[in-house]
Scaffold this motif. Structure first.
Motif, PDB file in Angstrom:
ATOM      1  N   UNK A 218       8.461  -1.509   4.135  1.00  0.00           N
ATOM      2  CA  UNK A 218       8.206  -1.011   2.780  1.00  0.00           C
ATOM      3  C   UNK A 218       6.905  -0.230   2.794  1.00  0.00           C
ATOM      4  N   UNK A 219       6.919   0.945   2.189  1.00  0.00           N
ATOM      5  CA  UNK A 219       5.737   1.802   2.064  1.00  0.00           C
ATOM      6  C   UNK A 219       5.405   1.986   0.594  1.00  0.00           C
ATOM      7  N   UNK A 220       4.159   1.637   0.210  1.00  0.00           N
ATOM      8  CA  UNK A 220       3.746   1.788  -1.177  1.00  0.00           C
ATOM      9  C   UNK A 220       2.424   1.085  -1.424  1.00  0.00           C
ATOM     10  N   UNK A 224       3.322  -2.423  -5.982  1.00  0.00           N
ATOM     11  CA  UNK A 224       4.702  -1.951  -5.873  1.00  0.00           C
ATOM     12  C   UNK A 224       5.433  -2.596  -4.699  1.00  0.00           C
ATOM     13  N   UNK A 225       4.718  -2.852  -3.606  1.00  0.00           N
ATOM     14  CA  UNK A 225       5.333  -3.540  -2.462  1.00  0.00           C
ATOM     15  C   UNK A 225       5.788  -4.934  -2.871  1.00  0.00           C
ATOM     16  N   UNK A 226       4.987  -5.614  -3.689  1.00  0.00           N
ATOM     17  CA  UNK A 226       5.352  -6.960  -4.141  1.00  0.00           C
ATOM     18  C   UNK A 226       6.615  -6.929  -4.984  1.00  0.00           C
ATOM     19  N   UNK A 229       9.552  -6.238  -2.659  1.00  0.00           N
ATOM     20  CA  UNK A 229       9.806  -7.377  -1.775  1.00  0.00           C
ATOM     21  C   UNK A 229      10.476  -8.524  -2.526  1.00  0.00           C
ATOM     22  N   UNK A 230      10.060  -8.776  -3.763  1.00  0.00           N
ATOM     23  CA  UNK A 230      10.700  -9.833  -4.555  1.00  0.00           C
ATOM     24  C   UNK A 230      12.174  -9.517  -4.798  1.00  0.00           C
ATOM     25  N   UNK A 231      12.484  -8.246  -5.063  1.00  0.00           N
ATOM     26  CA  UNK A 231      13.885  -7.875  -5.285  1.00  0.00           C
ATOM     27  C   UNK A 231      14.712  -8.060  -4.018  1.00  0.00           C
ATOM     28  N   UNK A 232      14.152  -7.665  -2.861  1.00  0.00           N
ATOM     29  CA  UNK A 232      14.886  -7.810  -1.598  1.00  0.00           C
ATOM     30  C   UNK A 232      15.068  -9.277  -1.244  1.00  0.00           C
TER      31      UNK A 232
END
Length: 259
Positions: A218-220, A224-226, A229-232
């Protein structure tokens, strides 16, 4: 009791007696160097009072034993910085194809020296006399690493322009231990039909996502990464995509209100 009263009388006599005053001679101040011209010396107490900030700075530098670096020495420190970024075998062909687009921004924007080492399968980055930013080599290394992980050049170039972007990588097994078809279904839920779910997560969280077998990059920005990542993680644990969409919609509305 008589012995005790005698002690009390002796203590009372000592307390009521005249106090002795000790006279302390003033300390002798040694001769000071040229810097003493900007200082005042109090002979009564032997204390040196600094009048200017430059004199105190020189004193602190001399006390530490290290003089501040000059501009020429600082530029020479930047010239000696070197970094080598390894490239996976399956990314060597895209690297050769996109080489012009890869090294041009690093040379023009950061003033770095870049070359491709085919034998070692690596990209070597070195600072030059035109390098001004002290973190230019690290930015260039992150840019090349993002391309090596599978990101597009146009997406990875944001690492050179912005300071608050980062890379985050994790595996599906870090979330839940899956094998065989269960692993394939989890990756399919993350990607979606034709990459629809992945694109939705990217647009809602303002990030870029790369699925490389069981690894996810993930790049951001940190926030926004959090979100991405929570969605994935929810998809890996078995949540239906519709529930994840609803959560992303709520988070996206909050982000728009915040900005």
């Amino acid at each position: 009791m008589a012995h005790k009263s005698h002690r009390q009388k002796a203590l009372q006599a000592q307390l009521e007696g005249p106090r002795e005053i000790s006279v302390v001679k003033p300390k002798k101040v040694k001769a000071l160097p040229v810097a003493a011209a900007s200082m005042d010396i109090d002979d009564d107490e032997g204390v040196v009072i600094a009048q200017s900030g430059s004199a105190s700075a020189e004193a602190s530098a001399s006390s530490s034993g290290f003089a501040p670096l000059s501009a020429a020495e600082q530029s020479s420190v930047l010239k000696n910085e070197f970094r080598r970024v390894p490239i996976p075998p399956h990314r060597m062909t895209p690297l050769k194809r996109e080489w012009v687009n890869l090294y041009t921004p690093m040379v023009e924007m950061l003033g770095l020296q870049v070359r491709m080492n085919v034998k070692r399968r690596a990209v070597e980055i070195k600072s030059s006399g035109h390098t001004v930013d002290s973190g230019a080599v690290q930015k260039g290394a992150d840019f090349v690493k993002a391309f090596a992980l599978g990101f597009d050049v146009n997406d990875a170039i944001a690492l050179l322009r912005l300071d608050d972007l980062y890379l985050d990588s994790f595996e599906v097994k870090d979330v839940k231990t899956l094998h065989g078809d269960h692993m394939s279904r989890a990756i399919g839920r993350i990607a979606g039909e034709g990459g629809k779910v992945k694109f939705t997560i990217e647009n809602a969280s303002r990030t870029r996502i790369v699925l490389a077998e069981t690894q996810i990059h993930i790049l951001g920005s940190v926030q926004n990464i959090k979100i991405a990542r929570d969605a994935i993680v929810s998809l890996i644990l078995g949540s239906p995509p519709g529930k994840v969409y609803a959560h992303l919609k709520t988070v996206g509305a909050r982000m728009k209100q915040r900005f």
